[in-house]
Design an enzyme around this catalytic site. Structure first.
Site, short mmCIF file in Angstrom:
data_model
loop_
_atom_site.label_atom_id
_atom_site.label_comp_id
_atom_site.label_asym_id
_atom_site.label_seq_id
_atom_site.Cartn_x
_atom_site.Cartn_y
_atom_site.Cartn_z
N CYS A 198 -29.12 21.51 -11.09
CA CYS A 198 -29.91 22.55 -10.41
C CYS A 198 -29.08 23.82 -10.20
O CYS A 198 -28.14 23.82 -9.41
CB CYS A 198 -30.40 21.98 -9.09
N CYS B 207 -28.98 25.17 -6.64
CA CYS B 207 -28.16 24.27 -5.81
C CYS B 207 -26.68 24.63 -5.96
O CYS B 207 -25.94 24.65 -4.97
CB CYS B 207 -28.36 22.82 -6.23
#
Length: 108
Positions: free
Chosen positions: A34, A37
């Site tokens: 991600c 993230c």
């Protein structure tokens, strides 16, 4: 490099690390693949270091801990959930500036 103040939270240790924590817990639900993230990770590290007296900071890898992701209905990542006395009290979906998370921590 991740802060040593960050606790890796798993399906197995969630109760001891979050539910039974003596202080509020900020949990970052994330995944290695991600991009947002990864962008949020340095902010999470800073918070873990700067607010260690007020809040425990933990990370849940959603790929390795699907049970927790389902339990807390994490549909998008990053999702940061704040717990106090084992109960969810706040949730932010997406990556935000440090000030947004600090505001929540300071209100706990």
């Amino acid at each position: 490099m991740a802060s040593e103040n960050i606790v890796i939270i798993t399906n197995e240790n969630f109760e001891s690390e979050v539910v039974n924590s003596d202080k509020p817990v900020m949990v970052d639900f994330w995944a290695n693949w991600c991009g947002p993230c990864k962008g949020l990770a340095p902010i999470i590290d800073e918070i873990a270091n700067e607010y260690s007296d007020k809040v425990k900071v933990g990370k849940v890898d959603v790929d390795a801990n699907g049970e927790l992701s389902m339990k807390f209905r994490v549909m998008s990542i990053p999702t940061v959930i704040f717990f106090k006395n084992g109960e969810q009290i706040a949730r932010e979906v997406g990556a935000f500036p440090k000030e947004k998370y600090a505001e929540i921590i300071n209100s706990l």
